[in-house]
Design an enzyme around this catalytic site. Structure first.
Site, PDB file in Angstrom:
ATOM      1  N   MET A 252     -43.386-103.669  15.712  1.00  0.00           N
ATOM      2  CA  MET A 252     -44.405-103.298  14.824  1.00  0.00           C
ATOM      3  C   MET A 252     -45.097-103.623  16.395  1.00  0.00           C
ATOM      4  O   MET A 252     -44.914-104.291  17.108  1.00  0.00           O
ATOM      5  CB  MET A 252     -44.535-105.067  14.239  1.00  0.00           C
ATOM      6  N   ASN A 253     -47.243-103.315  16.576  1.00  0.00           N
ATOM      7  CA  ASN A 253     -46.988-103.748  17.522  1.00  0.00           C
ATOM      8  C   ASN A 253     -48.615-104.518  16.570  1.00  0.00           C
ATOM      9  O   ASN A 253     -48.327-105.336  15.476  1.00  0.00           O
ATOM     10  CB  ASN A 253     -48.205-103.810  18.731  1.00  0.00           C
ATOM     11  N   ASP A 254     -49.720-104.353  16.632  1.00  0.00           N
ATOM     12  CA  ASP A 254     -50.622-104.847  15.973  1.00  0.00           C
ATOM     13  C   ASP A 254     -51.220-105.633  14.983  1.00  0.00           C
ATOM     14  O   ASP A 254     -50.580-104.748  14.249  1.00  0.00           O
ATOM     15  CB  ASP A 254     -52.714-104.554  16.343  1.00  0.00           C
TER      16      ASP A 254
ATOM     17  N   GLN B  29     -49.072-101.813  12.578  1.00  0.00           N
ATOM     18  CA  GLN B  29     -49.402-101.193  13.701  1.00  0.00           C
ATOM     19  C   GLN B  29     -47.613-100.741  13.554  1.00  0.00           C
ATOM     20  O   GLN B  29     -46.758-101.792  13.822  1.00  0.00           O
ATOM     21  CB  GLN B  29     -49.177-101.484  15.145  1.00  0.00           C
TER      22      GLN B  29
ATOM     23  N   TRP C 219     -47.575-106.371  26.131  1.00  0.00           N
ATOM     24  CA  TRP C 219     -47.038-104.565  26.060  1.00  0.00           C
ATOM     25  C   TRP C 219     -45.880-104.007  27.609  1.00  0.00           C
ATOM     26  O   TRP C 219     -45.942-103.398  27.961  1.00  0.00           O
ATOM     27  CB  TRP C 219     -48.541-103.969  26.258  1.00  0.00           C
TER      28      TRP C 219
HETATM   29  C1  FRU Z   1     -53.626-102.501  20.616  1.00  0.00           C
HETATM   30  C2  FRU Z   1     -53.386-101.043  20.645  1.00  0.00           C
HETATM   31  C3  FRU Z   1     -54.646-100.808  20.297  1.00  0.00           C
HETATM   32  C4  FRU Z   1     -53.928 -99.187  19.181  1.00  0.00           C
HETATM   33  C5  FRU Z   1     -53.408 -99.346  19.355  1.00  0.00           C
HETATM   34  C6  FRU Z   1     -52.225 -98.526  18.957  1.00  0.00           C
HETATM   35  O1  FRU Z   1     -52.044-102.963  21.057  1.00  0.00           O
HETATM   36  O2  FRU Z   1     -53.338-100.212  21.572  1.00  0.00           O
HETATM   37  O3  FRU Z   1     -55.977-100.262  20.523  1.00  0.00           O
HETATM   38  O4  FRU Z   1     -55.503 -98.764  18.094  1.00  0.00           O
HETATM   39  O5  FRU Z   1     -52.480-100.833  20.010  1.00  0.00           O
HETATM   40  O6  FRU Z   1     -50.227 -99.132  18.465  1.00  0.00           O
END
Ligand code: FRU
Length: 509
Positions: A46-48, A64, A310
């Protein structure tokens, strides 16, 4: 836009979407192996936070998501909902990269209600048919809060709508809102010098969009693309949040790499420009990125962020999930600065209160009943007869994460060197202590400042794999991920000199 028409007869779930839903259902990790009340993926990466919104009486949070591994991969949107921002219910994957225009991923975006439907606007990434690299455009999926369908006219916003010189390959992360009957979208971009900026577009119907302005841009040395912008009114001002890539450290205010910063300023409605004043850090810990906000029906503005970095990705071998969100935070302005507090709903889950008043602490101390890994615990430390006061959390044999308040220099240092990492990730961050009164040039508050500095309030929210510190009622925060074995649940205080301490602890159940 005839969103209903676009939806009609299109209940076909693509193979990619069906596969991801099946995978997450079949491989869902036991809840006991994840944090208790922070959002984590059911499995995988998972990210954003994406599409943080209220729809049909529930708070929706998308994110994400790459369910198939604990590494970033083709981006899907995972989906959870909540009644109170603390307990979250898993819903099926909302969208998957399954069309020509988003084959390279469904990147970050926003959600907004329109005509009773829930509209997701996301960055659809595709290979550039006329050259190298990718194109990032903005596309729409419409749904009922559970199932979403991409519309036929996608992408609805392309880089061609931007002025010359702005990137088509780094144009992403829309945030949309409705104002005076018109829809607006802020999105991140870069110019030809690779300087970050935020563009503003508008639309009457969310289908045809017009470029309005460059809402704000990097005039100084504030990194490359400004990812994940959010723009909203708070009290009598406007606030812009952005997450710039590639920043340089500047004292204790920023750090190298991806930061999350904010500006408080005024929005010129005629020129459609935001004048934001000085950039400020949103969080001083190791793990905080891509925050997004939503407005609750009761008027509270709530912010949530990815509690990860990141540059410092590490999880213990065998752990099948990676990435979590911060606790949702109520935000407000005081003296032109953002104040962040855990949402008050956390109090519903308070149990087993233990309280100490006026405890004299000198040297090393543990307090009976003050321990645990899913906690809301506050220390008020008073006095001027000590130099440094340390709180060691998640302490067990060989493990601890410490927060040191250096009273003489008015600095807090967090250090997770002994939190269980087996990789040389960033472990130490320092920040100048702030209180709502200490900000700005509010001269008449000088005396109060003096007093405030003789007493500091440290509120920690722990949830198995994280520690979030709220200093002086949210005047500053430090958020960090930890991967310490769960048995390490001790809390120890260490005072160099003598201080008087009040403690209030609640387990979160
Ligand atoms: C930020 C990012 C966004 C992009 C997403 C991709 O963490 O780089 O700019 O939409 O993650 O996963």
């Amino acid at each position: 836009m005839d969103i209903n028409g676009k939806m009609a007869g299109k209940n076909v779930v693509s193979e990619a979407l069906a596969a991801s839903r099946k995978y997450e259902t079949q491989n869902e990790i036991d809840k006991n192996e994840r944090p208790l009340f922070h959002v984590t993926p059911p499995v995988g990466w998972m990210n954003d936070p994406n599409g943080f919104s209220v729809y049909n009486g529930k708070v929706h949070l998308f994110y994400q998501y790459h369910p198939y591994s604990t590494e970033w991969g083709p981006m899907h949107w995972g989906h959870q909902v909540s009644d109170d921002l603390i307990r979250w219910e898993q819903l099926p994957v909302a969208i998957a990269p399954d069309t020509i225009y988003d084959a390279e991923g469904c990147f970050s975006g926003t959600a907004i209600e329109k005509d009773g439907e829930h509209v997701l606007i996301y960055t659809s990434v595709m290979k550039n048919p006329d050259g190298d690299g990718v194109l990032q455009n903005q596309s729409i999926a419409v749904g009922d809060g559970v199932t979403y369908k991409k519309i036929q006219n996608n992408p609805v916003v392309t880089g061609d709508m931007l002025p010359e010189g702005l990137s088509r390959a780094d144009f992403r992360d829309p945030k949309a809102w409705l104002e005076d009957g018109r829809y607006y979208m802020a999105a991140g971009c870069v110019d030809q010098d690779n300087k970050g900026l935020v563009v503003l577009l508008s639309s009457a119907d969310m289908e045809s969009w017009t470029f309005e302005s460059i809402l704000a841009r990097n005039e100084d040395d504030l990194g490359g693309i400004w990812e994940c912008p959010d723009f909203f009114k708070l009290d009598d001002h406007h606030v812009l949040l952005v997450s710039p890539t590639g920043m340089k450290a500047e004292g204790y205010e920023f750090h190298n790499g991806n930061n999350s910063i904010y500006f408080v300023g005024e929005f010129d409605k005629g020129e459609k420009k935001f004048d934001g004043g000085e950039p400020l850090s949103l969080d001083y810990g190791t793990d905080f990125y891509a925050p997004q906000t939503t407005l609750l029906p009761d008027g509270r503005r709530i912010m949530i962020a990815w509690m990860q970095s990141w540059h410092n990705l590490w999880i213990p071998g065998g752990q099948k999930w990676q990435g979590m969100m911060t606790i949702p935070r109520e935000i407000s302005l005081k003296n032109g600065r953002l104040i962040q507090k855990p949402v008050r709903e956390i109090e519903k889950y308070h149990a087993n209160m233990v309280r100490y008043s006026d405890e004299v602490v000198s040297g090393r101390r543990s307090l009976e009943g003050i321990s645990g890994r899913s906690l809301d615990v506050t220390f008020v430390i008073t006095g001027n007869k000590y130099s440094r006061f340390t709180v060691n959390l998640a302490k067990g044999s060989g493990y601890y994460t410490r927060f040191i308040y250096d009273r003489e220099n008015n600095i807090i240092e967090m250090d997770r060197t002994f939190a269980g990492f087996e990789k040389d990730v960033v472990c130490i961050r320092r920040a100048c202590v702030k209180s709502a009164e200490c900000y700005g040039d509010v001269k008449e508050k000088v005396d109060e400042q003096q007093e405030a500095q003789d007493s500091i309030k440290l509120r920690f929210i722990l949830d198995r794999n994280s520690i979030e510190l709220f200093v002086n009622d949210g005047a500053m925060t430090m958020s960090t991920a930890i991967y310490t074995p769960i048995e390490a649940d001790g809390i120890e205080l260490l005072c160099e000199g003598q201080a008087v301490v009040d403690v209030e602890k609640y387990d979160i159940i």
